[in-house]
Scaffold this motif. Structure first.
Motif, PDB file in Angstrom:
ATOM      1  N   ARG A  31      33.181  29.994  32.998  1.00 60.97           N
ATOM      2  CA  ARG A  31      33.425  30.986  34.035  1.00 60.97           C
ATOM      3  C   ARG A  31      33.344  30.359  35.428  1.00 60.97           C
ATOM      4  N   LEU A  32      32.395  29.429  35.597  1.00 57.10           N
ATOM      5  CA  LEU A  32      32.222  28.812  36.907  1.00 57.10           C
ATOM      6  C   LEU A  32      33.464  28.040  37.346  1.00 57.10           C
ATOM      7  N   LEU A  33      34.291  27.682  36.383  1.00 51.31           N
ATOM      8  CA  LEU A  33      35.490  26.914  36.736  1.00 51.31           C
ATOM      9  C   LEU A  33      36.459  27.731  37.579  1.00 51.31           C
ATOM     10  N   ARG A  34      36.241  29.029  37.651  1.00 48.30           N
ATOM     11  CA  ARG A  34      37.087  29.865  38.475  1.00 48.30           C
ATOM     12  C   ARG A  34      36.675  29.785  39.937  1.00 48.30           C
ATOM     13  N   SER A  35      35.520  29.205  40.162  1.00 45.22           N
ATOM     14  CA  SER A  35      34.956  29.227  41.506  1.00 45.22           C
ATOM     15  C   SER A  35      35.606  28.166  42.397  1.00 45.22           C
ATOM     16  N   HIS A  36      35.000  27.923  43.531  1.00 46.91           N
ATOM     17  CA  HIS A  36      35.576  26.994  44.507  1.00 46.91           C
ATOM     18  C   HIS A  36      35.728  25.581  43.938  1.00 46.91           C
ATOM     19  N   ARG A  37      36.572  24.841  44.615  1.00 47.18           N
ATOM     20  CA  ARG A  37      36.889  23.481  44.224  1.00 47.18           C
ATOM     21  C   ARG A  37      35.617  22.636  44.047  1.00 47.18           C
ATOM     22  N   GLU A  38      34.692  22.750  44.992  1.00 45.13           N
ATOM     23  CA  GLU A  38      33.497  21.918  44.950  1.00 45.13           C
ATOM     24  C   GLU A  38      32.624  22.280  43.762  1.00 45.13           C
ATOM     25  N   VAL A  39      32.560  23.595  43.491  1.00 50.26           N
ATOM     26  CA  VAL A  39      31.772  24.045  42.351  1.00 50.26           C
ATOM     27  C   VAL A  39      32.389  23.498  41.066  1.00 50.26           C
ATOM     28  N   GLN A  40      33.706  23.596  40.981  1.00 47.30           N
ATOM     29  CA  GLN A  40      34.408  23.074  39.806  1.00 47.30           C
ATOM     30  C   GLN A  40      34.064  21.620  39.567  1.00 47.30           C
ATOM     31  N   TYR A  41      34.049  20.867  40.645  1.00 50.29           N
ATOM     32  CA  TYR A  41      33.804  19.437  40.548  1.00 50.29           C
ATOM     33  C   TYR A  41      32.457  19.155  39.867  1.00 50.29           C
ATOM     34  N   ARG A  65      46.256  21.745  36.342  1.00 52.52           N
ATOM     35  CA  ARG A  65      47.311  22.374  37.134  1.00 52.52           C
ATOM     36  C   ARG A  65      47.754  21.386  38.191  1.00 52.52           C
ATOM     37  N   SER A  66      49.014  21.501  38.557  1.00 52.71           N
ATOM     38  CA  SER A  66      49.511  20.511  39.517  1.00 52.71           C
ATOM     39  C   SER A  66      48.845  20.689  40.874  1.00 52.71           C
ATOM     40  N   THR A  67      48.261  21.855  41.122  1.00 50.49           N
ATOM     41  CA  THR A  67      47.656  22.087  42.424  1.00 50.49           C
ATOM     42  C   THR A  67      46.188  21.648  42.481  1.00 50.49           C
ATOM     43  N   ASP A  68      45.630  21.223  41.373  1.00 56.05           N
ATOM     44  CA  ASP A  68      44.236  20.780  41.392  1.00 56.05           C
ATOM     45  C   ASP A  68      44.077  19.526  42.241  1.00 56.05           C
ATOM     46  N   ALA A  69      42.879  19.365  42.807  1.00 51.89           N
ATOM     47  CA  ALA A  69      42.598  18.133  43.551  1.00 51.89           C
ATOM     48  C   ALA A  69      42.478  16.973  42.564  1.00 51.89           C
ATOM     49  N   THR A  70      42.736  15.775  43.053  1.00 51.15           N
ATOM     50  CA  THR A  70      42.787  14.631  42.144  1.00 51.15           C
ATOM     51  C   THR A  70      41.484  14.448  41.363  1.00 51.15           C
ATOM     52  N   HIS A  71      40.345  14.555  42.040  1.00 54.30           N
ATOM     53  CA  HIS A  71      39.100  14.307  41.295  1.00 54.30           C
ATOM     54  C   HIS A  71      38.871  15.358  40.220  1.00 54.30           C
ATOM     55  N   ILE A  72      39.380  16.564  40.461  1.00 49.40           N
ATOM     56  CA  ILE A  72      39.242  17.608  39.443  1.00 49.40           C
ATOM     57  C   ILE A  72      40.149  17.299  38.260  1.00 49.40           C
ATOM     58  N   LYS A  73      41.354  16.829  38.562  1.00 51.53           N
ATOM     59  CA  LYS A  73      42.282  16.471  37.488  1.00 51.53           C
ATOM     60  C   LYS A  73      41.675  15.402  36.595  1.00 51.53           C
ATOM     61  N   THR A  74      41.124  14.376  37.224  1.00 51.71           N
ATOM     62  CA  THR A  74      40.572  13.279  36.431  1.00 51.71           C
ATOM     63  C   THR A  74      39.438  13.772  35.553  1.00 51.71           C
ATOM     64  N   LEU A  75      38.613  14.649  36.097  1.00 50.26           N
ATOM     65  CA  LEU A  75      37.496  15.152  35.298  1.00 50.26           C
ATOM     66  C   LEU A  75      37.992  15.980  34.124  1.00 50.26           C
ATOM     67  N   LYS A  76      38.999  16.781  34.354  1.00 51.98           N
ATOM     68  CA  LYS A  76      39.535  17.599  33.268  1.00 51.98           C
ATOM     69  C   LYS A  76      40.094  16.704  32.169  1.00 51.98           C
TER      70      LYS A  76
END
Lengths: 970, 418
Positions: A285-295, A322-333
Motif C-alpha cells: 500500500r505504501l507504494l502508492r505514496s510519494h516518490r521518496e516513500v516508495q524509494y 512505469r515509464s514515469t518512475d524515477a530511475t532509482h525507483i525503476k532499478t529497485l523494482k
C-alpha cells in the motif's frame, strides 16, 4: 519590536532569512520585549533560541523571565517556558535547566512532563556530564502513564541511555498497551525501541533448525514436517512477546508511512515466520505514496524478498515499472522482480523485461539486462532462453545495451561454455561493430578462455587486434595481451609471431600496467634460461578453470541492518546505529517485567478531586459525630457487642447511626443515607456523576474511559469504607473488595495504669484506608478512666520510626469516664515492624507501638478462578512457599477452612470449582503485590501454598495460616 | 532527530533555513547540489544523501526541495513523512506551497516550523492544533496586522495539545451543521500494446469535510465493506470497531481531512473504462514519424468520461509535431518533449482522434521504443469498484446535520504501452 519584523522582511528580499548578522544587533531589545509580553513573544522566542549561542550575555538576561514563567499556574505557559529555556544553548545555565527539568518531570500536567522529556535531550547534548542525573529523570518519566509523555520520553531514552534496557522492564507492558493511543511520531520511536528490547528478552520464535533464508516453496512442502518438529519440542511464545505483536498489529493501518514501516520491521524481526504475511499488504500500500516513500519501502522490500519470496509473490505486478518512475525507483523494482522470479513466474517476468530493455532510459535498460542475467543464473530452466534473448540484443543499435549484454553473456557462458561455441562465434562476428571498451574486453576474454572451442576464429581475432592494438583502451589492451598469451600456449604454431609482436607493442606502452603485464607474460610463456621453473606451469596458470561469477543481488547482505533504519538505506552503519542483538538462547527472567502495583491509572487531578471530596465528607462526618457523641456515648463503649448483633433489626437502626461501626451487612444504597444527611449524599453523588460524565463525554477514547471507570470505582470504594456500603460490584481484577471477615478483637495500645488514666485500644478495620492507598486503617478507642477531663489528646508530630502515619484530629476534650473512637492510618510499608509513636495529652506523653499481624497488611481482592491460576503461574519459584500439615477432622469442612484463613489474614475468597481446593487472594496494602493463598485438602493432609513476590510476608503468613488450620476450635 | 531544514528552489536557490539544534552551516547543501546536478531530472535525486558528517534526507514537492540534515541514525521514513507533512501544512495555510507563498509568509512559516518540531522531534503536526496556535493568514487579517503591528499568534492558549483527541478543537460551533464525504477512486493500470491490462488495481480514498458543532461521534457504514482489501485510517478512527463490525466509527477533526484510504483486492476484476487505439511509428529514413491515436469508451457503467487527457512523453529526438485533433486541443512542448492532448468530455458517437506527423532531429537514429501514453480521466457519480456508503449516524449531539456523499472515479497511474 516592529523593527525586528521589518528586518525579517528585508532578509526575505535578500533571499534568505537566517543569514543576517545585523539581526543580532537587535538582540538588546529582546529581554525587555519578552518580559513585557505581547503577541510577538513567539517570534522573539524563535529569534532568541537562534542567536543565544552567539550572544550569550544578552540571552542570559532573559533567563529570569523564563524562571518566573516556570511557576505560572497555566500549564501551557510553564511548558513553553521550559521549552525555550532548554533550547538556549548556553552552558552556564545547565544547573538552572537541570533544576527546571526535575521540577517539570513531576508536574501535574502531562504536557509539561512531555516538554521535560524533550528538554532532557537538549540538556544532554549541551552537557553530556549530566547523564546520570538525566537517567534518573528518564526513569521517573518512563513510569508515566500518560500517552502524551510516552513517545517523548522513549525518544530521550534512546538518545541518552539506549543501553539501559533494565529501565524498560517494568514499563514494557504499559508501553505495549499505551502504544495505540500514543501520537504517531512517538509510536515510531517506541516500536523501534521495543524491537531492540524484545530481541534481548525473548527466545526465537523461528524454528531452530530452520535456515534463516528458507525459500517459500520449501516452507510450503515442509509444513507437515514442521508441525511434527514443533510437536516434539513445543515452542511457547512468551505472553509479553505476543502482547507486543498483538498491540502493534492495528498500527499497520496507520496513515503515517513511518509507523507502518516500523511495525513491518518489528514483525520481520520478531514475529514467527508464518505471521509475516500480514505486513505485505500494508507495505505494498505504501507504494502508492510519494516518490521518496516508495524509494525507502522498495529498498526494504528488496531485502525482504531475498529471504522470503513467498511474501510478495502475489503482489508481483505491483512492482511493474512505469515509464514515469524515477530511475532509482525503476532499478529497485527491477531488483525485486528479479528476486521474486521463480520457475512459474519467470516467463511473465521475462516478457515484462523485454519491454524494459527498449526503454528510453538507457541506464535502466542496462540494469534490466543485468537482471535478465541474474534470472538466467538463478533459474537454470530459462538460461538458454535468456541467452538467446541476450544474443538478439547484441544487434541492438544502442551501444550501452550491447555492451551490457556482452558482459552479461560472458558471465553466463562461464557457467556452461561447451554448448555455446556458436554464441562465441557470433560475438566474434559482432566484434568489429562494438566500440564500448568493456564489451570488447569481455569478448576478448571469452575468446582466450575458450579458444579451444573456436580454434579457427581466435587466431584471426588476434590478428585483427594486433593491427589496432595501439588505438585500443587500456582494459582492451590488457585482454589482448591475455588472449595472445593463451593462444600462444594452445596454438603456438599459428600465433607465435603475432604474440611476439603484441608483446613488443605492449612493452613500450604508455600505461605501466600494460608494460608490467607484458613483461610478466613474456617471462611466463616464452621459455628462457632464467625462468625455466615457472614457464613449465604457464599453461596451468593461464588456462586454469575459473569459477563462474555469482550474480547476486545487491541487497543480499543488507539484512545485517535492522530494516527501516537509515543504516539499512545506506548499507553502511550510520552514527548512532544500535545493533539488533541476536535472540538469546535462553530467555532471561520474565518476572522482571512484572509490575508490583497494578493499580488503576489515576490522573493527578482526579486524585485532587478525591482528596477534596475526602476532606469534604470528613468534615461533614466529623461534625455529625460530634452531634452523635452525646447520645452514643454508651453505645460506642460497648461497640463490639453491638456489632455482633447485626441480625437484630431493632438494634441495627441504632448502630447505623453510629458511624464508627463497621461490621454490618452491606445493604445497597439505603445504608448510605443513614450516615450523612441525604442532601449531602445527593450532592456528592451528583458532583461525582457529573464529573465523570463530563469526562466520558469529552473523551470516548478507551484508556480515558477506563481511567474514569477506575476513578468511579475508587470513589465507590472510598464511599464504601466511609459508609460501609460495600456491595458495589467491583470487577477490576486487582480492585480491593470488601473484607470477608473483620475480627472484633481489640489490642491494647495503652493501659490505663501506664497512661495515667487514659487507656487506648486499637483494632484493624480491614478496610481500605481513606487517608492513603498504602496505609492500613486502624480504629483507636480512647477512654478516660480518671475523674477529670483530659484535654488535647493527639499523636505527637515526631514519629520515631520511619512509618508514615496519618494522625487523627486532636481530641479537644475527653470527659471523665467517656470514651471516643477515632480512626487513623499507618503505612507499615508491608513489614511487620512496629509503628512507634507518642500519644499525647495536654500534660503527658506516652510512647506506644502498634505491631501488626502480617494478615492485617493485606487487602482482599476478588478475581476469577482462571485469573487466580494464571497469576499463580507467574509467581512460582522463589515466590512460592508451601507447607503440608495434618488437618484436624473438624476443620476439614469448607466453611471452617474459609473462616480460619480469613480470620488470620484479610483475604478475599475465590469461588472455587474444585472441591478440595480453597483459594484466597489479596494484595499487600503498601505495594499492592499479589498474595495468593491456596489450601489443597488431601485427606488427612492439607497443602498450603502461598504465592507472593513479598517472600518474607509469604513465609510469615504461611506460618500463621498453618497454626490457624492445625489448631482446633472455632 | 531532524537537525535543520533547508528549502531550495528548483533553480538551486536556497531561500530558507531553520535549525532546531545548533546551527549547521549551509555549506552542507553543497553535497545536495552535487547530487542534484548528477541526477539531471529533479525526480532522480536520491532521497538520502550521505555526506562525511551528516545525512541529507530530501523530498521534492511543488518545485521545492525540502532538505533536512540528520546527524544520527533515524528511520528515514520518519523524516520523509514529516517533511511531507510540513509541505501539506504550508499548502493548508497558504493555499499552495510554492517559493513565492513561502517567501510572502515567511513569519508564519517560521512560527509553524518552530511549533512543529521541538529539538528535532515532532511536537504538533495536527492542523487543528496548529491553527489554534497560529492563525492562517487572510487578506483582512494581514492588512490589520500591517496597520496595527500585531501578529498571527493566537491570543488564547491552545488546549488541543492537552486533550486525548488532539485532532479536534474544543468548542466548535456552526450554525449549519454539515458532513460531506467524497469517495474518490483511482484506477492504476498498465495496458500493453494490444490493450489488455498487464496490471490493474483500484485505490480509493474517502475525503471528508465535516463541519459539526460540539463533539459529534460519527459512524459511517458501507453496503459492501467486504470489497475493501486493505485500509488505512486517520488516527481518529476506532480500529477495533472496524475489525469487529466493519463500520467506521470516529470523532472527526474539524474541517477537511482524509478519513481513510483503501485498496480493492486484486482478485476483483478491474473495469477499464477506456480503450486506446494507437499507432506511433518512426521511419528509418527522412527523420519523421507518424502518430495516430483514437480513444473510446469501454466499461463505463453508463456514465460519461470527462476531463480526458492523453499525455505522451516523446523521445528526445522528436523536434515538433504537426497533428490534427477531431476533438479537444493538443500542445507539444519541444523543451520537455511532452505532448498533451486535452480531449475533455468523451462523445461515444464520435470518437476523438489525433493524427499527424512528427518531425525528428535529422541525422539522429530513430528511437528504439515508442513512447507510452499516460491517460487522465474522470467519471462523476461512480465509484468504479462498486463501493457504496450505506449510512452515516451522528451520536453525542442533538442536531441533525446535512449529509452528503459524492463518488468520483479518476485515472491514477494509467499507462498504455505502445
Amino acid at each position: 519590536m516592529l523593527g525586528m519584523s521589518a528586518n525579517s522582511v528585508s532578509y526575505n528580499e535578500q533571499g534568505s532569512v537566517e543569514s543576517g548578522v545585523d539581526a543580532a544587533q537587535e538582540n538588546s531589545s529582546i529581554p525587555a520585549s519578552i518580559s513585557s509580553g505581547g503577541a510577538l513573544k513567539k517570534l522573539v522566542y524563535v529569534y532568541l533560541v537562534r542567536y543565544a549561542e552567539e550572544q550569550q550575555d544578552l540571552a542570559l538576561l532573559s533567563i529570569s523571565t523564563f524562571q518566573r514563567a516556570l511557576k505560572d499556574p497555566n500549564q501551557l505557559i510553564r511548558a513553553s517556558a521550559l521549552r525555550v529555556l532548554s533550547s538556549i544553548r548556553v552552558p552556564i545555565i545547565v544547573p538552572i535547566m537541570m533544576l527546571a527539568i526535575k521540577e517539570a518531570a513531576t508536574d501535574l500536567s502531562p504536557y509539561v512532563r512531555k516538554t521535560a522529556a524533550h528538554a532532557i535531550q537538549k540538556l544532554y547534548s549541551l552537557d553530556p556530564d549530566q547523564k546520570e542525573h538525566l537517567i534518573e529523570v528518564i526513569e521517573k518519566l518512563l513510569k508515566d502513564k500518560s500517552t502524551l509523555v510516552a513517545g517523548s520520553v522513549v525518544m530521550a531514552f534512546e538518545e541518552v541511555c539506549p543501553d539501559r534496557i533494565d529501565l524498560i522492564h517494568k514499563n514494557y507492558r504499559k508501553l505495549c498497551n499505551l502504544l495505540v493511543d500514543v501520537e504517531e511520531w512517538g509510536q515510531v520511536v517506541i516500536i523501534h525501541m521495543l524491537t531492540r528490547y524484545a530481541r534481548t528478552q525473548f527466545v526465537s520464535p523461528w524454528r531452530e533448525d530452520a535456515v534463516f533464508d528458507e525459500n517459500s516453496e520449501k516452507a510450503f512442502y515442509d509444513s507437515e514436517e514442521e508441525r511434527r518438529v514443533d510437536q516434539s519440542k513445543p515452542y511457547i511464545m512468551d505472553p509479553d512477546h505476543r502482547l507486543l505483536l498483538r498491540n502493534t498489529k492495528p498500527l499497520l493501518q496507520s496513515r503515517n508511512t513511518a509507523v507502518v514501516m516500523a511495525v513491518s520491521q518489528l514483525y520481520w524481526h520478531l514475529a514467527p515466520k508464518h505471521e509475516l504475511s500480514i505486513i505485505t499488504k500494508s507495505l505494498v500500500r505504501l507504494l502508492r505514496s510519494h516518490r521518496e516513500v516508495q524509494y525507502i519501502v522498495l529498498q526494504n522490500i528488496a531485502t525482504m524478498s531475498i529471504q522470503r519470496k513467498g511474501m510478495f509473490e502475489p503482489f508481483m505486478k505491483s512492482f511493474y515499472v512505469r515509464s514515469t518512475d524515477a530511475t532509482h525507483i525503476k532499478t529497485l523494482k527491477l531488483e525485486i522482480l528479479t528476486n521474486l522470479a521463480n520457475e512459474a513466474s519467470i516467463s511473465t517476468i521475462l516478457r515484462e523485461f523485454q519491454t524494459y530493455v527498449k526503454s528510453q532510459d538507457k541506464a535502466f535498460a542496462a540494469a534490466t539486462i543485468q537482471a535478465i542475467g541474474c534470472c538466467a543464473t538463478n533459474i537454470s530452466e530459462v538460461t538458454d532462453t535468456c541467452l538467446n534473448g541476450l544474443v538478439l540484443l547484441l544487434s541492438n543499435r544502442d551501444e550501452t545495451v550491447v555492451a551490457e549484454s556482452v558482459v552479461v553473456i560472458k558471465k553466463l557462458l562461464q557457467t556452461q561454455p561447451s554448448q555455446h561455441s556458436d554464441i562465441i562465434k557470433h560475438m566474434a562476428k559482432l566484434f568489429d561493430n562494438i566500440t564500448v571498451p568493456m564489451a570488447r574486453a569481455s569478448i576478448l576474454w571469452l575468446m582466450g578462455e575458450y579458444c579451444e572451442h573456436v580454434p579457427k576464429i581466435a587466431p584471426d581475432v588476434l590478428r585483427k587486434m594486433a593491427k589496432t592494438f595501439t588505438d585500443e583502451e587500456d582494459i582492451v589492451k590488457l585482454q589482448i595481451v591475455n588472449l595472445a598469451a593463451k593462444l600462444y600456449l594452445t596454438n603456438s604454431k599459428q600465433t607465435k609471431l603475432l604474440t611476439q609482436y603484441i608483446l613488443n607493442l605492449g612493452k613500450y606502452d604508455q600505461n605501466y600496467d600494460i608494460r608490467d603485464r607484458t613483461r610478466f607474460i613474456r617471462q611466463l610463456i616464452v621459455p628462457n634460461e632464467k625462468s625455466g621453473a615457472l614457464s613449465k606451469y604457464a599453461r596451468r596458470i593461464l588456462m586454469a578453470p575459473k569459477p563462474a561469477p555469482v550474480l547476486q543481488s545487491a541487497f543480499k547482505d543488507r539484512d545485517r541492518f535492522q530494516l527501516g533504519t537509515l543504516s539499512h538505506t545506506l548499507n553502511s552503519q550510520a552514527s548512532g546505529y544500535l545493533e539488533l542483538s541476536d535472540w538469546p538462547a535462553v530467555a532471561p527472567d520474565q518476572s522482571v517485567r512484572n509490575v508490583e502495583v497494578v493499580e488503576p491509572v489515576r490522573l493527578p487531578y482526579l486524585r485532587l478531586v478525591l482528596n477534596c471530596f475526602c476532606v469534604h465528607v470528613e468534615s461533614v462526618s466529623e461534625s455529625e459525630s460530634k452531634e452523635n457523641s452525646d447520645d452514643s456515648n454508651k453505645s460506642s463503649s460497648s461497640q463490639s457487642e453491638k456489632s455482633s448483633s447485626e441480625s437484630d433489626s431493632e438494634k441495627k437502626k441504632k448502630t447505623l447511626k453510629n458511624k464508627k461501626l463497621q461490621q454490618q451487612k452491606p445493604d445497597s444504597k439505603d445504608s448510605l443515607n443513614y450516615y450523612l444527611p441525604p442532601q449531602i449524599i445527593q450532592k456528592t453523588l451528583n458532583i461525582m456523576t457529573k464529573y465523570i460524565l463530563i469526562h466520558i463525554v469529552l473523551s470516548i477514547s478507551t484508556p480515558f474511559f477506563v481511567n474514569c471507570m477506575c476513578s468511579l470505582l475508587h470513589l465507590c470504594v472510598f464511599l464504601a469504607c466511609q459508609f460501609d456500603a460495600v456491595s458495589w460490584p467491583v470487577h477490576v481484577s486487582l480492585q480491593a473488595s470488601s473484607p470477608v471477615f473483620v475480627p472484633e478483637t481489640s489490642h491494647e495500645l495503652l493501659h490505663r495504669m501506664t497512661g495515667k488514666g487514659l487507656s487506648a485500644q486499637y483494632r484493624f478495620t480491614r478496610q481500605p484506608c481513606i487517608y492513603g492507598n498504602s496505609m492500613v486503617s486502624l480504629q483507636l478507642t480512647l477512654s478516660n478512666s480518671t475523674d477529670q477531663a483530659l484535654e488535647n489528646i493527639h499523636i505527637s508530630e515526631k514519629s520515631s520510626t520511619g512509618q508514615n502515619i496519618h494522625r487523627f484530629n486532636a481530641i479537644e476534650r475527653l470527659e471523665p469516664q467517656a470514651s471516643v473512637t477515632v480512626s487513623m492510618g499507618v503505612d507499615f510499608n508491608d513489614s511487620t515492624q512496629a509503628a512507634n509513636f507518642q500519644l499525647c495529652t495536654k500534660e503527658d506523653e506516652f510512647s506506644v507501638s502498634i505491631q501488626p499481624a502480617v494478615g492485617e497488611l493485606l487487602l482482599p481482592i476478588t478475581m476469577s478462578e482462571a485469573d487466580f491460576t494464571k497469576e499463580q503461574g507467574k509467581l512460582v519459584g522463589m515466590n512460592e512457599s508451601s507447607a503440608t500439615i495434618t488437618m484436624m477432622p473438624e476443620n476439614v469442612s469448607s466453611q471452617s477452612v474459609n473462616r480460619k484463613v480469613v480470620s488470620v489474614a484479610n483475604l478475599g475468597v475465590i469461588p472455587s470449582g474444585q472441591e478440595n481446593i480453597y483459594r484466597f487472594a489479596g494484595k499487600t496494602v503498601s505495594s499492592g503485590s499479589l498474595v495468593l493463598v491456596s489450601v489443597a485438602l488431601k485427606d488427612p493432609d492439607a497443602v498450603i501454598t502461598i504465592n507472593t513476590e513479598k517472600t518474607v510476608m509469604g513465609s510469615m503468613l504461611l506460618r500463621q495460616v498453618k497454626t490457624a488450620l492445625t489448631n482446633s476450635g472455632p | 532527530m531532524i537537525h535543520s531544514l533547508f528549502l531550495i528552489s528548483n533553480a538551486g536557490d536556497l531561500f530558507l533555513e531553520k535549525h532546531w539544534k545548533s546551527v549547521i552551516s549551509r555549506s552542507v547543501c553543497d553535497y545536495f547540489f552535487e547530487a542534484r546536478e548528477k541526477a539531471v531530472e529533479p525526480d532522480n535525486v536520491p532521497p538520502v544523501i550521505r555526506t562525511p558528517h551528516h545525512y541529507l534526507i530530501n523530498i521534492y514537492r511543488e518545485k521545492i526541495f525540502f532538505v533536512s540534515v540528520i546527524q544520527t541514525e533515524v528511520p528515514p521514513l520518519f523524516v520523509i513523512e514529516f517533511l511531507h507533512r510540513v509541505a501539506e501544512t504550508f499548502q493548508d495555510y497558504f493555499g499552495e506551497c510554492s517559493e513565492t507563498t513561502i517567501k510572502d509568509n515567511v513569519v508564519i512559516v517560521y512560527e509553524l516550523l518552530e511549533e512543529m518540531l521541538d529539538n528535532g522531534f515532532p511536537l504538533a503536526t495536527e492542523s487543528n492544533i496548529l491553527k489554534e496556535l497560529i492563525r492562517p493568514p487572510t487578506i483582512l487579517r494581514s492588512m490589520v496586522n500591517t496597520i496595527t503591528g500585531s501578529s498571527n499568534v493566537g491570543e488564547t492558549l491552545p488546549t488541543g495539545q492537552l486533550s486525548t483527541i488532539p485532532w479536534r478543537r474544543a468548542g466548535v460551533k456552526y450554525t449549519s451543521n454539515e458532513a460531506y464525504f467524497d469517495v474518490v477512486e483511482e484506477i492504476d493500470a498498465i495496458l500493453d500494446k494490444s490493450g489488455t491490462a498487464v496490471f490493474a488495481e483500484i485505490q480509493g480514498v474517502i475525503d471528508a469535510c465535516v463541519k459539526l458543532s460540539g463533539m459529534p461521534d460519527l459512524t459511517l457504514s458501507f453496503m459492501n465493506p467486504r470489497l475493501l482489501d486493505d485500509v488505512s485510517f486517520h488516527p481518529c478512527v476506532r480500529y477495533k470497531r472496524w475489525e469487529s463490525e466493519r463500520v467506521i466509527s470516529f470523532i472527526p477533526p474539524d474541517g477537511n481531512f482524509q478519513l481513510m484510504s483503501y485498496h480493492i483486492s486484486a482478485q476483483n476484476l478491474v473495469a477499464i473504462p477506456v480503450y486506446v487505439k494507437q499507432n506511433i511509428s518512426f521511419f528509418e529514413t527522412g527523420s519523421s514519424g507518424r502518430l495516430d491515436i483514437t480513444v473510446g469508451p469501454k466499461q463505463t457503467m453508463g456514465k460519461t468520461l470527462e476531463c480526458l487527457v492523453v499525455t505522451v512523453h516523446m523521445p528526445k529526438v522528436v523536434l515538433s509535431a504537426n497533428l490534427s485533433a477531431t476533438q479537444g486541443t493538443y500542445n507539444y512542448d519541444p523543451v520537455t518533449k511532452i505532448l498533451v492532448w486535452d480531449i475533455g468530455k468523451l462523445n461515444p458517437q464520435k470518437l476523438p482522434n489525433l493524427k499527424g506527423s512528427l518531425s525528428l532531429q535529422s541525422g539522429a537514429p530513430k528511437p528504439e521504443e515508442n513512447p507510452s501514453l499516460n491517460i487522465d480521466l474522470k467519471i462523476q457519480q461512480l465509484a468504479i469498484s462498486g463501493l457504496k456508503v450505506n449510512r452515516l449516524d451522528v451520536y453525542g449531539e442533538k442536531y441533525k446535520p446535512f449529509k452528503g456523499v459524492k463518488y468520483v472515479t479518476k485515472a491514477g497511474k494509467f499507462q498504455v504501452r505502445t
